[in-house]
Design a protein around this motif. Structure first.
Motif, short mmCIF file in Angstrom:
data_model
loop_
_atom_site.label_atom_id
_atom_site.label_comp_id
_atom_site.label_asym_id
_atom_site.label_seq_id
_atom_site.Cartn_x
_atom_site.Cartn_y
_atom_site.Cartn_z
N ALA A 19 -29.06 -39.10 -41.05
CA ALA A 19 -27.67 -39.46 -41.33
C ALA A 19 -26.80 -38.22 -41.42
O ALA A 19 -27.25 -37.17 -41.87
CB ALA A 19 -27.59 -40.23 -42.64
N ALA A 20 -25.56 -38.36 -40.99
CA ALA A 20 -24.57 -37.30 -41.15
C ALA A 20 -23.34 -37.92 -41.79
O ALA A 20 -22.77 -38.89 -41.27
CB ALA A 20 -24.22 -36.68 -39.80
N ALA A 21 -22.93 -37.37 -42.94
CA ALA A 21 -21.80 -37.95 -43.67
C ALA A 21 -20.47 -37.47 -43.09
O ALA A 21 -20.42 -36.54 -42.29
CB ALA A 21 -21.92 -37.59 -45.15
N GLY A 22 -19.42 -38.07 -43.53
CA GLY A 22 -18.10 -37.92 -42.96
C GLY A 22 -17.66 -36.47 -42.75
O GLY A 22 -17.81 -35.62 -43.61
N SER A 23 -17.13 -36.20 -41.56
CA SER A 23 -16.55 -34.91 -41.19
C SER A 23 -17.55 -33.78 -41.09
O SER A 23 -17.15 -32.62 -40.98
CB SER A 23 -15.43 -34.51 -42.17
OG SER A 23 -14.40 -35.47 -42.13
N ALA A 24 -18.84 -34.07 -41.10
CA ALA A 24 -19.84 -33.02 -40.82
C ALA A 24 -19.72 -32.61 -39.36
O ALA A 24 -19.40 -33.42 -38.50
CB ALA A 24 -21.24 -33.53 -41.11
N ALA B 41 -33.68 -37.14 -42.32
CA ALA B 41 -32.95 -35.98 -42.85
C ALA B 41 -31.49 -36.36 -43.05
O ALA B 41 -30.96 -37.26 -42.40
CB ALA B 41 -33.07 -34.80 -41.90
N GLY B 42 -30.83 -35.66 -43.97
CA GLY B 42 -29.44 -35.98 -44.25
C GLY B 42 -28.56 -34.74 -44.16
O GLY B 42 -29.00 -33.63 -44.47
N VAL B 43 -27.33 -34.94 -43.74
CA VAL B 43 -26.36 -33.86 -43.66
C VAL B 43 -25.13 -34.31 -44.45
O VAL B 43 -24.53 -35.33 -44.12
CB VAL B 43 -25.96 -33.58 -42.18
CG1 VAL B 43 -24.89 -32.50 -42.11
CG2 VAL B 43 -27.19 -33.20 -41.37
N LEU B 44 -24.81 -33.58 -45.50
CA LEU B 44 -23.64 -33.97 -46.30
C LEU B 44 -22.35 -33.79 -45.51
O LEU B 44 -22.33 -33.12 -44.48
CB LEU B 44 -23.58 -33.17 -47.60
CG LEU B 44 -24.69 -33.46 -48.60
CD1 LEU B 44 -24.34 -32.84 -49.96
CD2 LEU B 44 -24.91 -34.96 -48.79
N THR C 262 -26.57 -38.28 -56.92
CA THR C 262 -26.25 -37.49 -55.73
C THR C 262 -27.16 -37.88 -54.56
O THR C 262 -28.20 -38.52 -54.74
CB THR C 262 -26.38 -35.98 -56.03
OG1 THR C 262 -27.71 -35.71 -56.44
CG2 THR C 262 -25.41 -35.55 -57.13
N ALA C 263 -26.75 -37.47 -53.39
CA ALA C 263 -27.40 -37.89 -52.15
C ALA C 263 -28.91 -37.65 -52.18
O ALA C 263 -29.39 -36.62 -52.63
CB ALA C 263 -26.79 -37.15 -50.96
N MET C 264 -29.66 -38.60 -51.67
CA MET C 264 -31.09 -38.51 -51.47
C MET C 264 -31.87 -38.29 -52.76
O MET C 264 -33.02 -37.82 -52.72
CB MET C 264 -31.42 -37.41 -50.45
CG MET C 264 -32.51 -37.83 -49.48
SD MET C 264 -33.03 -36.55 -48.33
CE MET C 264 -31.97 -36.88 -46.95
N SER C 265 -31.27 -38.64 -53.89
CA SER C 265 -32.00 -38.60 -55.16
C SER C 265 -32.68 -39.94 -55.38
O SER C 265 -32.26 -40.96 -54.84
CB SER C 265 -31.04 -38.32 -56.31
OG SER C 265 -30.44 -37.05 -56.16
#
Lengths: 335, 335, 335
Positions: free
Chosen positions: A251-256, A268-271, B283-286
């Motif tokens: 996932a990629a969150a807003g405006s990344a 994996a995640g991208v804030l 918070t994210a992914m916690s």
């Protein structure tokens, strides 16, 4: 296909019987004499001598081990991919509009497009030549598909989604839904209108049940040849650079902003509101919480252990700062 | 719209030319003279003097920096959200039932509802006035939608789903599917019947491809004004308090109770059968593994580093308890 | 149903009034005199004396506490599941094909199957007797469904998906989409054809919006009685052993092999090309990065704390190797 024909078509060299004939592909272990297999990963080299495959695509250094005919390639996996495509079933999707389709009068559908059953197309949307719109797809207002796009089945383009050429979208994906933009006012959520769109470059591929939200003011953008696996979430105004691939459940969150040639691992995640430069790999289930400015591989998380060991170590994680302070003190004392 | 009209409508004060006219909205950086922009985050203040926006919504302290007309608001982001809504395209969804729709004889559809193509509605379900049911939605048995709900496209309400007023559901969401209730008997799984329903309060919004399972005996409940982003999973018998927002890919397992005004970050998880009090941020992914009784912000996980560094540290995580014991011993020895 | 009838049907013993009558089920706390409840978890034993349930299913040792009639079972939860199934609403799904369905001439649909509205079925696919294909499902080419399968609504089987008997698939699931197989050539992605299929054993159940990709050469396989919750991702060529259950948002990457009777927790991940033996439990949000050869429970991750504490400890995680080295040195010094 004979070994000689394949060699000529894909610029490979034959080692063995140039007249060997194959009519399909399989793994080294399962292949039968009329099938072609490949050896790309040296881990499987021990399967080569016993393989029944009529032809094996492999590197020059493995050719001697091939029990039958070999096709030598610099990159056997790519060569195999191209050969296998010859044997891929391609169900016919003739041009024309299924009688059940519900198409707005102002939509423009190329006579060379295939529109399947139970498809709806909204006002001012345009479907280019060679496009295939599978069953139960719904395309909203102001969308455009350039030539040769494929929406396999029940894909939804909500509004203002523009696809380049040869974009392929797997079933269940949702592009152009409103981004998650909220403001709190007087104790209640207020929707922030999502007025932008989604722009997807040529040759992108979007996985099943993946979501790409439309932008709030500007657009959400995928540059060309971006590959998203299944169940991926792309927030509003994200920008993904060309040739980047994101694995399932990432996932990629807003405006990344994610660079070109990046590999984002599964889950994996991208804030939001950060930047990742080109050629960054994020390993599975890692979380990117600040911008990355150097190419390379990045990770977070802890290793898997049996639960009893994990519990003991995890409990200590809560004391890590205290522990470090103590060691600092202790270390000074012993100096 | 003129600055004066906007100021009156939204109780703002004009700084500059009250006759300034705008016909759309944009970001500070991209706005042109006929557009309105906003400045809410001081991080973007340096974009203000050079902005071409005809009107900027901002806080009083920034008004002097506005190069053209400004509208002063206590909360510029909320004010902007309300102004932007004036410029949001609203595709017509006239009342009436598309001829392709398959509606059970015992269902009740308000004559003021819009039912799109390829929609099915099951026995005893009720669709209230002002509802919009987009293409390819399927509504099963015993569902009810109060006034002004919107199911954008291919939303599925499986059974016993009750929506309040103004509930908006984005494409692909599934509400009311059977919860994951299993009992093991004689080495095989036995389904535990899921006899409850789903109750969704007024003004809730459910993201694309999000799933909310129906309860086993009691209902799964979302109180009013709950906001779920895309790809969120809500297990059976979960209860989510009013005004709570859950970001993309987050999940709450069966029978979890989440309070009011909580913020659950992207890909965060909440285990089943626990309670989170009001005003908790995760918070994210916690991962929440036990009940939380104090408002505040909570986290788990480890920070991202380059993979080589991560490998070294992660290997040590496995030794953390031993390390702590050693430090305890060492510390005693040096005392 | 009377207590005596239930006792005979499910081999239970009655404690109290064998003529007690119930017409539904509920929780211990909510049940009324005409309802049946159960007590399986001793945590809820204190609710028993005050329960208004006309009948309670429980263990022998709790029978004395029952205020009304009790049915004694060795496993009250399983017994309850079977009794509750008697009260589950079963909407009629009569055999026959909805007139809107689009079925290829070469497909074979049993006259005893139910095909709902807006369903498409592709070339050479076969639907067995007793199958229920709900609204908006799309079944592609070369699929087969053995007897009594249920595709609830808008399920997509893309191609080469073979379902055993009594397979149940919840709305939005996608089976048989192309796996995420890519090769990089000359700076661009090349698709690796996905020529395999998906094989799903008898009695499997697949959750809402879950994705199971088809294999690259061999098939992706679920053995019998596998249970997948919602939003689960199964990569190409994964094999899942019989009776394994995977909770919501979990994922298995390409070519992973998961054993029998495993429990994969919510949002847990399994990397590709590894093996997990039988009877392994992975706790929620853990990541399996190498093969597991011993049955048992495994975990990764760190515990949740308040964010301030977490920040301090997480920062120290980056220094963990250095800290351990220092302790090693310090420890030697003090020896």
């Amino acid at each position: 296909m004979t070994a000689a024909e394949l060699a000529e078509r894909f610029a490979l060299s034959v080692h063995g019987d140039a007249g060997a004939v194959v009519s399909g592909v399989a793994t080294l272990a399962a292949a039968r004499p009329h099938q072609l297999a490949f050896l790309a990963n040296s881990k499987y080299r021990n399967q080569l001598p016993g393989s029944h495959a009529g032809i094996v695509v492999l590197r020059a250094e493995d050719a001697e081990l091939a029990p039958h005919t070999a096709l030598v390639a610099r990159d056997p996996y790519s060569a195999f991919a191209k050969i296998a495509a010859l044997f891929e079933p391609r169900p016919p999707r003739p041009a024309g509009i299924h009688p059940s389709a519900a198409i707005d009068d102002s939509a423009e559908v190329s006579p060379e497009a295939h529109i399947g059953p139970f498809v709806s197309i909204g006002a001012r949307s345009k479907i280019g030549p060679g496009c295939v719109i599978g069953p139960n797809c719904s395309i909203g207002e102001d969308c455009s598909l350039d030539a040769d796009c494929e929406l396999q089945a029940r894909v939804t383009l909500v509004a203002r989604v523009r696809l380049g050429k040869r974009v392929r979208i797997l079933p269940g994906a949702v592009l152009g839904a409103a981004g998650f933009g909220l403001a709190m006012e007087a104790g209640k959520w207020l929707n922030v209108p999502q007025l932008g769109g989604v722009v997807v470059g040529d040759d992108c591929e979007i996985g099943a049940n993946t979501c790409i939200d439309r932008g709030a003011l500007d657009d959400t953008v995928l540059e060309e040849d971006v590959r998203l696996d299944n169940l991926v979430q792309i927030g509003h105004n994200v920008r993904i650079g060309a040739h980047t691939a994101m694995a399932g459940c990432s996932a990629a969150a807003g405006s990344a902003k994610i660079g070109r040639y990046c590999l984002i691992g599964g889950a994996a995640g991208v804030l939001g509101h950060l930047e990742i430069c080109d050629k960054v790999t994020i390993t599975a289930m890692s979380l990117v919480t600040s911008s990355i400015r150097e190419p390379g591989e990045y990770s977070s998380g802890t290793p898997l252990t049996d639960n009893r060991t994990w519990r003991k170590n995890a409990a200590r994680f809560k004391q890590l700062d205290a522990l470090a302070r103590r060691v600092g003190a202790s270390s000074k004392e012993t100096e």
